[in-house]
Design a protein around this motif. Structure first.
Motif, PDB file in Angstrom:
ATOM      1  N   ILE A  24      -4.764  10.760  -5.997  1.00  0.00           N
ATOM      2  CA  ILE A  24      -3.807  11.148  -4.951  1.00  0.00           C
ATOM      3  C   ILE A  24      -2.383  10.822  -5.387  1.00  0.00           C
ATOM      4  O   ILE A  24      -1.462  11.628  -5.238  1.00  0.00           O
ATOM      5  CB  ILE A  24      -4.137  10.435  -3.626  1.00  0.00           C
ATOM      6  CG1 ILE A  24      -5.464  10.933  -3.085  1.00  0.00           C
ATOM      7  CG2 ILE A  24      -3.024  10.668  -2.603  1.00  0.00           C
ATOM      8  CD1 ILE A  24      -5.817  10.397  -1.727  1.00  0.00           C
TER       9      ILE A  24
ATOM     10  N   GLY B 156       0.814  -1.212   0.000  1.00  0.00           N
ATOM     11  CA  GLY B 156       0.000   0.000   0.000  1.00  0.00           C
ATOM     12  C   GLY B 156       0.844   1.256   0.000  1.00  0.00           C
ATOM     13  O   GLY B 156       2.060   1.209   0.150  1.00  0.00           O
TER      14      GLY B 156
ATOM     15  N   GLU C  76     -10.231   5.301  -8.425  1.00  0.00           N
ATOM     16  CA  GLU C  76     -10.023   6.614  -9.042  1.00  0.00           C
ATOM     17  C   GLU C  76      -9.396   7.579  -8.046  1.00  0.00           C
ATOM     18  O   GLU C  76      -8.455   8.299  -8.375  1.00  0.00           O
ATOM     19  CB  GLU C  76     -11.344   7.203  -9.547  1.00  0.00           C
ATOM     20  CG  GLU C  76     -12.053   6.390 -10.628  1.00  0.00           C
ATOM     21  CD  GLU C  76     -12.931   5.295 -10.045  1.00  0.00           C
ATOM     22  OE1 GLU C  76     -13.119   5.288  -8.808  1.00  0.00           O
ATOM     23  OE2 GLU C  76     -13.401   4.434 -10.813  1.00  0.00           O
ATOM     24  N   ALA C  77      -9.946   7.592  -6.816  1.00  0.00           N
ATOM     25  CA  ALA C  77      -9.426   8.523  -5.812  1.00  0.00           C
ATOM     26  C   ALA C  77      -7.974   8.184  -5.497  1.00  0.00           C
ATOM     27  O   ALA C  77      -7.129   9.069  -5.336  1.00  0.00           O
ATOM     28  CB  ALA C  77     -10.280   8.467  -4.549  1.00  0.00           C
TER      29      ALA C  77
ATOM     30  N   THR D 262      -3.765   4.695  -0.391  1.00  0.00           N
ATOM     31  CA  THR D 262      -4.634   3.634   0.116  1.00  0.00           C
ATOM     32  C   THR D 262      -4.759   3.718   1.628  1.00  0.00           C
ATOM     33  O   THR D 262      -5.788   3.375   2.183  1.00  0.00           O
ATOM     34  CB  THR D 262      -4.091   2.253  -0.271  1.00  0.00           C
ATOM     35  OG1 THR D 262      -2.775   2.124   0.278  1.00  0.00           O
ATOM     36  CG2 THR D 262      -4.031   2.075  -1.758  1.00  0.00           C
ATOM     37  N   GLU D 263      -3.702   4.183   2.296  1.00  0.00           N
ATOM     38  CA  GLU D 263      -3.761   4.241   3.752  1.00  0.00           C
ATOM     39  C   GLU D 263      -4.659   5.375   4.237  1.00  0.00           C
ATOM     40  O   GLU D 263      -5.334   5.253   5.244  1.00  0.00           O
ATOM     41  CB  GLU D 263      -2.357   4.393   4.342  1.00  0.00           C
ATOM     42  CG  GLU D 263      -1.442   3.204   4.083  1.00  0.00           C
ATOM     43  CD  GLU D 263      -2.066   1.875   4.482  1.00  0.00           C
ATOM     44  OE1 GLU D 263      -2.668   1.801   5.560  1.00  0.00           O
ATOM     45  OE2 GLU D 263      -1.966   0.908   3.701  1.00  0.00           O
ATOM     46  N   ILE D 264      -4.651   6.488   3.529  1.00  0.00           N
ATOM     47  CA  ILE D 264      -5.507   7.605   3.935  1.00  0.00           C
ATOM     48  C   ILE D 264      -6.971   7.275   3.689  1.00  0.00           C
ATOM     49  O   ILE D 264      -7.828   7.524   4.518  1.00  0.00           O
ATOM     50  CB  ILE D 264      -5.132   8.887   3.152  1.00  0.00           C
ATOM     51  CG1 ILE D 264      -3.883   9.504   3.743  1.00  0.00           C
ATOM     52  CG2 ILE D 264      -6.269   9.891   3.194  1.00  0.00           C
ATOM     53  CD1 ILE D 264      -3.505  10.794   3.086  1.00  0.00           C
ATOM     54  N   LEU D 265      -7.243   6.669   2.550  1.00  0.00           N
ATOM     55  CA  LEU D 265      -8.633   6.401   2.202  1.00  0.00           C
ATOM     56  C   LEU D 265      -9.174   5.171   2.919  1.00  0.00           C
ATOM     57  O   LEU D 265     -10.368   5.063   3.162  1.00  0.00           O
ATOM     58  CB  LEU D 265      -8.781   6.250   0.689  1.00  0.00           C
ATOM     59  CG  LEU D 265      -8.400   7.515  -0.086  1.00  0.00           C
ATOM     60  CD1 LEU D 265      -8.404   7.249  -1.575  1.00  0.00           C
ATOM     61  CD2 LEU D 265      -9.359   8.652   0.229  1.00  0.00           C
TER      62      LEU D 265
ATOM     63  N   THR E  97     -11.545   4.283  -3.369  1.00  0.00           N
ATOM     64  CA  THR E  97     -11.975   3.881  -4.698  1.00  0.00           C
ATOM     65  C   THR E  97     -10.755   4.004  -5.595  1.00  0.00           C
ATOM     66  O   THR E  97      -9.892   4.852  -5.344  1.00  0.00           O
ATOM     67  CB  THR E  97     -13.083   4.809  -5.249  1.00  0.00           C
ATOM     68  OG1 THR E  97     -12.607   6.154  -5.198  1.00  0.00           O
ATOM     69  CG2 THR E  97     -14.342   4.702  -4.431  1.00  0.00           C
TER      70      THR E  97
ATOM     71  N   GLN F  67     -10.782   1.944   4.208  1.00  0.00           N
ATOM     72  CA  GLN F  67     -11.882   1.124   3.721  1.00  0.00           C
ATOM     73  C   GLN F  67     -12.659   1.843   2.626  1.00  0.00           C
ATOM     74  O   GLN F  67     -13.347   1.231   1.831  1.00  0.00           O
ATOM     75  CB  GLN F  67     -12.802   0.812   4.907  1.00  0.00           C
ATOM     76  CG  GLN F  67     -13.665  -0.416   4.719  1.00  0.00           C
ATOM     77  CD  GLN F  67     -14.696  -0.560   5.828  1.00  0.00           C
ATOM     78  OE1 GLN F  67     -14.809   0.282   6.699  1.00  0.00           O
ATOM     79  NE2 GLN F  67     -15.444  -1.651   5.784  1.00  0.00           N
ATOM     80  N   MET F  68     -12.542   3.191   2.592  1.00  0.00           N
ATOM     81  CA  MET F  68     -13.337   3.967   1.649  1.00  0.00           C
ATOM     82  C   MET F  68     -12.642   4.172   0.302  1.00  0.00           C
ATOM     83  O   MET F  68     -13.097   4.976  -0.506  1.00  0.00           O
ATOM     84  CB  MET F  68     -13.647   5.350   2.242  1.00  0.00           C
ATOM     85  CG  MET F  68     -14.305   5.323   3.588  1.00  0.00           C
ATOM     86  SD  MET F  68     -15.983   4.719   3.482  1.00  0.00           S
ATOM     87  CE  MET F  68     -16.849   6.246   3.195  1.00  0.00           C
TER      88      MET F  68
END
Lengths: 289, 318, 532
Positions: free
Chosen positions: B54, B35, B49-50, B39-42, B47, B44-45
């Protein structure tokens, strides 16, 4: 276990050596030895000594001390006494393996660096300097995150990281021996490096190494428990003393004694190991004169 | 004296080289973690694209080598970069916490070093007596307890039951030195428990080792008291190994106190480092590692200088 | 009246009460006049004891990290969420009774059908920097989460929006990709904090909102301090002069801080020692029932879980009550293998699935197995006690001839590497505002977090139909059928809904505590006060 190793290199029958050693032992040393053997007994015969399984849920949570559950049950209803016994295996097993690994790697490389010297020494020393400059806990954390926190990974990573500390000590004490005349003489005779290490260096640096062993054992144990505090310890439902202290640590803030039990188990072991180590260092330093 | 300066200069150069290697190792290690910051900031949420957005914004889609050299050239111009997570300059994130960490380490060292030396001298003086054993048992028990356990026990008695000192050591820049000291005392005592044994045992061993040397026997023959012999004649010559262990423990106090920080809610560098590793915030991890490593290297250099000064023979290795 | 007991929960705890629902769904062409009912100062129930202004409220929270950011798009846990609800307002708000009411929005209506929604903003509200609130601010706020370049954790939530436009200075119009009668609910999501726009863009790190408190400082991972907004537009809210949010991740540290008076309230009481904490006469424990669900997600496309008989066997092989008793220490209630709990408007009261090892064996046999061995991935990153729950499940399943091999994965990177990657992993979810919201995110064929890889044609058809359906009765029927489908064929083994258990000193006062999110719907700073 350590003592059999040291004595096996000499030619006197082992049992006689051990007996005469025991006879001369100071009371504290004997005490330490008795404790160690008790632990060893518990470790070997854990499945027969523990009334319940390591992970089996046998009663309601937090059952009080009783005849059936000597030390009550934990938050899930597992028998604390049984888990304490099984934990001896896991904790001592892992810590001892990692400590031994550290001494094998660190000790061997340290002696090689001292005896061979030159660029080998330079490379090894710089490498160790570098590794030691990275905070141990953070580095262990990083490596465990990368390789996963299985028992094998835990032992290998801790063993390798702690080996740097052992290397430094071994190299330092071996240096002092390596410049002695008899080592020079052996070199001039054309003895091989391994021979020199085995016959001239190792016997003369055992005592400081032993002295370090007890402390290293503690430090590695503490590191394991710190890692489990940060969420990277052993796999549950495996019991280990560090995790048992951690799991029940909240109770101490309410003045309950349960978490004291595993902590005491560790403390007693540490003291015993160090008592025995003290005895040996004492003996070794007496013999070398 | 020139010789000494040369040694110091050489060691400093080597230290810089070590720092360079360490920065590569840490960079690589964080890269190898599964990761990244996105991926760590987002969590479980996340996606896809997001995550991609980032990565692009932070330049994480660049090859690792070029990112490393970007960071390195920034460092060489004195720019530690910005936190990937918050966009704050790394320097800003670090400075308060570095001061806190140094303050705690300093307080702990002020308690533990004299205590360990004193106990070590006493143990050596009364070696193999009950006093010696008691000191040994006490310090050994202290290091067999996990730090958090000692901390909880201290909090139970001193904060919860006696109510003398708050259980949370939340220091900040506005507090007076005295307030700070009060808040720092419990974590410092905890750390004293952890570090004392090692230093005490080394002091004891080093002194006992010297007690059998001829010059000490000489001193005995001259009729000097044992206390005087140890403090005036033995200790000065036993400095090298003792300083070495003290330095190792000082380094530990600065770099290894995450657990104590967590339990006492003390805003130090350790927690920052762990959080940043967890979120893969590379610039912060790198900066913190550099500080830790530099501290370690400098402390070691000091230890070596002390050894050399106390034993001039080491100035001229064969 | 304030205790949330199971009995009256169905009636009162609804996230969207019937009234709120009627307002949004039946609105097609009819209503919107009710908006007046939500005008100032009727923010839900008025608290029963008389609140007092003033004081410095110190709140200890279990989360918070040195990497926390003020950007609402990156809010991830209770720490920044609670700070967010103190400094920002949202278009809509969920009341403690579970009703959806307007916050910055005075009213909303479909215009002209449920694929297009017009929100009318309140007038005379200013941001902390003095800028008056206008429609352009709302547009810029939502655009912050939308679009290809969006880095927002809420990107999935705003996906249904096709475009946003303003109509005058105080009306915002959302054009949706498809009709959705439940759309207004998502504007209450904690990411959707309304921020001031400059040239059509928001500065997400400025920390400027219209909320009851003004941000004084944020020290990530340590503390956030806010002071009362003297010009706050709501009356009867934001009682404290000053609020400190403290990040205290260690449960023991948090508890000690509360017991020694260094903080006034804390979240996440350690359940193992909650009975000891209760003995402290100065503290009160708040046990707030919620629909936060814990579950084991099976990949329905992977062997052996692709056989529904295996799924049913595993669903019958868990003793849910035992999980609630041992892991949650009674602070929760049974779940029924589907996410919609009693607080949802469209909750269907399906018969509770029981622990039945014989039935589990029966289904196992039907699937062609005499015994089964499966790996279950878990981590304490999921929730405190997740690993314990897996270990206990293992004991239950053993009685049905199923060997569950519990694999504890590293907490770090769990969501990235384990969840939705391993065939069987543990997860949890906070309640979403509506059944549609939850299903769209977790069970629809194209859902971002379809963690069971579930492709059920009937379900997908129903989900789309229900969004456009306006008749309340028919909608209820559809949602009931969808819940039954998930319950009987889905890939979730869901043992429990957990309660939010927090503690506070007796000096702190509050009204009925909201159940939609932890710490009074994250609005503790706005809603609580010190007793006189």
């Amino acid at each position: 276990m350590m003592m059999t190793k040291t004595h096996s290199s000499e030619k006197v029958p082992l049992w006689r050596k051990v007996l005469s050693g025991l006879a001369e032992a100071p009371p504290t040393g004997l005490l330490g030895l008795v404790v160690l053997f008790t632990y060893l007994f518990v470790i070997v015969f854990a499945p027969w000594l523990a009334p319940f399984g390591e992970a089996t849920i046998v009663a309601d949570a937090f059952a009080p001390w009783s005849a059936e559950h000597l030390l009550g049950t934990d938050s899930l209803g597992r028998d604390i006494y049984s888990r304490l016994i099984y934990a001896a295996r896991n904790t001592v097993g892992i810590t001892l393996m990692a400590t031994l690994l550290a001494f094998v790697i660190g000790g061997a490389l340290g002696m090689v660096a001292a005896v061979v010297g030159g660029w080998v020494d330079q490379v090894l020393s710089r490498l160790v300097d570098m590794l030691m400059a990275i905070p141990l806990l953070i580095f262990a954390l990083l490596l465990l995150m990368i390789f996963g926190s299985s028992v094998t990974a835990l032992i290998l990573i801790l063993g390798c990281l702690e080996a740097t500390r052992v290397f430094r000590l071994t190299r330092a004490v071996a240096m002092n021996v390596a410049v002695m005349d008899y080592v020079e003489a052996a070199r001039l005779r054309g003895e091989k490096m391994l021979w020199i290490i085995r016959r001239e260096i190792l016997p003369n640096i055992l005592s400081p190494l032993f002295a370090e062993f007890g402390l290293r054992f503690c430090f590695i144990f503490l590191l394991v428990s710190s890692l489990s505090f940060l969420g990277l310890g052993l796999q549950p439902p495996t019991a280990d003393w560090g995790a048992m202290v951690r799991e029940n640590a909240m109770l101490i803030t309410f003045g309950r004694v349960t978490p004291l039990l595993p902590a005491a188990a560790i403390a007693i072991l540490t003291i015993a190991v160090n008592l025995v180590v003290d005895w040996f260092t004492h003996k070794a330093s007496g013999l070398s004169k | 004296m020139n010789q000494l300066l040369m040694t110091v200069a050489k060691r400093l150069g080597l230290g810089l080289f070590t720092l360079l290697i360490i920065s590569m190792v840490i960079f690589l290690a964080v890269e190898m973690l599964p990761g990244d910051i996105a991926t760590e900031i987002l969590g479980q949420m996340a996606t896809p694209e997001a995550v991609a957005a980032i990565r692009q914004e932070l330049g994480l889609d660049q090859p690792i080598v070029s990112r490393y050299f970007d960071w390195l050239s920034g460092l060489l111009t004195g720019d530690l970069g910005q936190s990937l997570a918050t966009g704050q300059p790394v320097l800003e994130l670090l400075d308060d916490r570095l001061i806190n960490t140094l303050y705690l380490a300093g307080t702990a060292a002020l308690i533990s070093v004299p205590l360990a030396l004193g106990l070590g001298v006493i143990a050596a003086l009364y070696r193999n007596t009950l006093v010696d054993r008691a000191v040994s048992m006490f310090t050994l028990s202290a290091i067999s307890m996990p730090e958090f356990f000692i901390a909880y026990v201290l909090i139970l008695f001193i904060s919860v039951q006696l109510g003398w000192i708050p259980s949370m050591s939340k220091v900040d820049a506005d507090q007076s030195l005295l307030e700070r000291l009060q808040l720092t005392i419990l974590p410092a005592i905890t750390l004293t428990f952890v570090t004392c044994a090692h230093m005490m045992r080394m002091t004891r061993a080093a002194i006992i080792n010297l007690l059998s040397s001829p010059y000490i026997e000489m001193a005995y023959l001259k009729g000097l008291g044992p206390w005087r012999i140890i403090v005036h004649h033995t200790l000065p010559n036993a400095w090298a190994p003792i300083v070495n262990v003290i330095v190792m423990n000082l380094a530990y106090l600065i770099t290894g106190v995450v657990v104590v920080e967590v339990v006492f809610v003390y805003p130090g560098l350790g927690q920052l480092m762990v959080d940043s590793v967890a979120k893969r915030d590379l610039p912060v991890v790198q900066a913190a590692s550099m500080i830790f490593a530099a501290t370690y290297i400098l402390l070691n250099l000091i230890a070596d200088v002390v050894s050399i000064v106390s034993n001039p023979r080491l100035l001229h290795p064969k | 009246m304030t205790d949330s007991k199971h009995l009256d929960q169905h009636a009162r705890n609804g996230m969207l009460s019937r009234r709120g629902f009627m307002k949004s769904a039946a609105a097609l062409g009819i209503v919107s006049a009710t908006a007046g009912a939500f005008a100032l100062p009727a923010f839900g129930s008025t608290p029963s004891p008389s609140p007092k202004r003033g004081g410095h409220f110190r709140l200890g929270l279990s989360r918070g990290s040195t990497t926390d950011s003020l950007d609402p798009a990156r809010f991830s846990d209770v720490f920044m969420q609670s700070v967010g609800f103190a400094i920002y307002n949202y278009l809509t708000e969920v009341t403690p009774e579970g009703e959806l009411i307007g916050e910055l929005a005075e009213s909303w209506e479909p215009a002209p059908d449920a694929a297009r929604w017009a929100f009318k903003l309140r007038k005379g509200i200013t941001f902390h920097n003095g800028k008056p609130l206008e429609a352009a601010d709302v547009v810029a706020t939502f655009n912050h989460h939308r679009g290809e370049k969006s880095q927002s954790a809420a990107k999935g939530i705003v996906d249904p929006i096709e475009s946003i436009e303003t109509d005058g200075t105080h009306t915002v119009i959302f054009n949706l990709k498809a009709a959705n009668a439940d759309f207004p609910a998502i504007t209450s999501d904690y990411h959707m904090a309304i921020m001031p726009a400059t040239d059509g863009k928001v500065d997400p790190n400025a920390g400027i909102g219209t909320g009851g408190y003004i941000l004084e400082k944020l020290e990530p991972g340590v503390e956030a301090v806010v002071t009362r907004n003297p010009d706050y537009w709501k009356s009867g809210r934001a009682w404290f002069d000053k609020v400190s949010f403290l990040a205290i991740t260690d449960a023991a540290a948090r508890t000690n801080a509360l017991r020694t008076g260094q903080i006034d309230a804390m979240d996440r009481v350690d359940l193992k020692t909650v009975n000891l904490l209760k003995m402290d006469p100065n503290l009160s424990i708040n046990n707030v029932d919620s629909d936060q669900i814990y579950y084991f997600a099976m990949d329905t496309q992977a062997k052996p879980f692709n056989d529904n008989n295996v799924r049913l066997a595993l669903k019958h092989a868990i003793d849910r009550q035992d999980i609630v008793d041992r892991v949650l220490k009674g602070y929760g209630r049974l779940a029924n293998d589907q996410p919609i709990g009693a607080s949802y408007l469209n909750y269907a009261d399906l018969p509770q699935r029981q622990y039945d090892p014989d039935k589990a064996r029966h289904y196992l046999k039907k699937a062609g197995y005499n015994s089964l061995s499966v790996d279950l991935s878990t981590s304490d990153a999921v929730f405190t006690g997740a690993v314990d729950a897996a270990v206990i499940y293992r004991e239950h399943a053993a009685k049905a001839g199923i060997d569950i091999n519990v694999k504890r994965e590293p907490a770090d990177g769990y969501w990235e590497n384990v969840w939705m990657k391993r065939p069987w992993s543990m997860s949890y979810s906070s309640p979403r505002g509506t059944a549609d919201w939850f299903f769209s995110q977790f069970f629809a064929e194209d859902a971002n977090w379809n963690d069971t890889n579930w492709q059920n044609e009937r379900f997908n058809t129903l989900l789309k139909a229900a969004r456009a359906e306006l008749d309340a009765g028919k909608r209820q029927e559809m949602y009931a059928e969808m819940q039954a489908l998930v319950h009987n064929q889905g890939g979730w083994v869901a043992p429990a809904f957990s309660a939010y258990v927090s503690a506070a000193t007796k000096a702190v006062g509050h009204g009925k505590i909201a159940t939609n999110r932890d710490m009074d719907g994250n609005r503790i700073a706005e809603r609580w006060w010190f007793e006189g």
